[in-house]
Write an enzyme that holds these catalytic residues in place. Sequence first.
Site, PDB file in Angstrom:
ATOM      1  N   SER A  23      38.075  41.588  36.823  1.00 31.02           N
ATOM      2  CA  SER A  23      37.001  40.592  36.819  1.00 31.02           C
ATOM      3  C   SER A  23      36.651  40.135  35.413  1.00 31.02           C
ATOM      4  O   SER A  23      36.146  39.024  35.226  1.00 31.02           O
ATOM      5  CB  SER A  23      35.755  41.157  37.514  1.00 31.02           C
ATOM      6  OG  SER A  23      35.209  42.240  36.793  1.00 31.02           O
ATOM      7  N   THR A  57      33.086  43.920  39.796  1.00 27.05           N
ATOM      8  CA  THR A  57      31.644  43.747  39.653  1.00 27.05           C
ATOM      9  C   THR A  57      31.199  43.304  38.260  1.00 27.05           C
ATOM     10  O   THR A  57      30.042  42.893  38.098  1.00 27.05           O
ATOM     11  CB  THR A  57      30.904  45.053  40.006  1.00 27.05           C
ATOM     12  OG1 THR A  57      31.350  46.103  39.137  1.00 27.05           O
ATOM     13  CG2 THR A  57      31.180  45.439  41.452  1.00 27.05           C
ATOM     14  N   ASP A  58      32.074  43.371  37.255  1.00 28.18           N
ATOM     15  CA  ASP A  58      31.642  43.021  35.899  1.00 28.18           C
ATOM     16  C   ASP A  58      31.182  41.578  35.798  1.00 28.18           C
ATOM     17  O   ASP A  58      30.212  41.270  35.100  1.00 28.18           O
ATOM     18  CB  ASP A  58      32.776  43.275  34.895  1.00 28.18           C
ATOM     19  CG  ASP A  58      32.941  44.749  34.578  1.00 28.18           C
ATOM     20  OD1 ASP A  58      31.998  45.521  34.852  1.00 28.18           O
ATOM     21  OD2 ASP A  58      34.002  45.144  34.078  1.00 28.18           O
TER      22      ASP A  58
END
Length: 218
Positions: A23, A57-58
Amino acid sequence: MNAVPEMLDVANVAGVQVTNVQSTDVTTDILLDMANTLNNVLCNDPTMSGAVVTHGTDTLEETAFFLDATVNCAKPVVVVGAMRPASAISADGPFNLLQGVTVAVDKKARNRGAMVVLNDRIVSAFYVSKTNANAVDTFKAEEMGNLGMIVSNTPYFFYPAVEPTGKIAFDVAKLGKIPRVDILYAYEDMQNDTLYNSIESGAKGVVVCSLQSPVLSA
């Protein structure tokens, strides 16, 4: 999909590989391709109820916000991720994916824009923030609250669909590339050469984020 066969009890699922990167490596070109794919595959296909985007999720909240502004149809777009890797005890990825599919096919999820589903919670992509680097309940809308929750794999929305105040939709179908915009974080004794470096390097716009009370201008 093979790892979570339970989703096939919820819906007929078709997989589309848009990209396969961390991500932190998601670019504006990838975001543009993702939005156009969703507009073409999801919005233009009457057999599609909704879409689920799996994402690290970053930068999940940034992607969700972008899709909320650029996927312009009533069908839900649900972004899911995992705070615990598959190798961890109580890995949350498979369950989040199952819940994401469940929300995406729910008729009450329509006309709510993009949403983030993790940890039994349904959050508007317009308001969501990642609030903790480790906790599974990290994605929240602190001031506005959640749209709903999931109990026994059944979505419960707290109120009818409503459009967030100030939301603007964008048509990116004819956009070949997203202009570069740099974000500069202001700090004590900051010099303005970073601003000029951004412009000289091709930035079409610069956002200055000041963490102190003084305002930096150039």
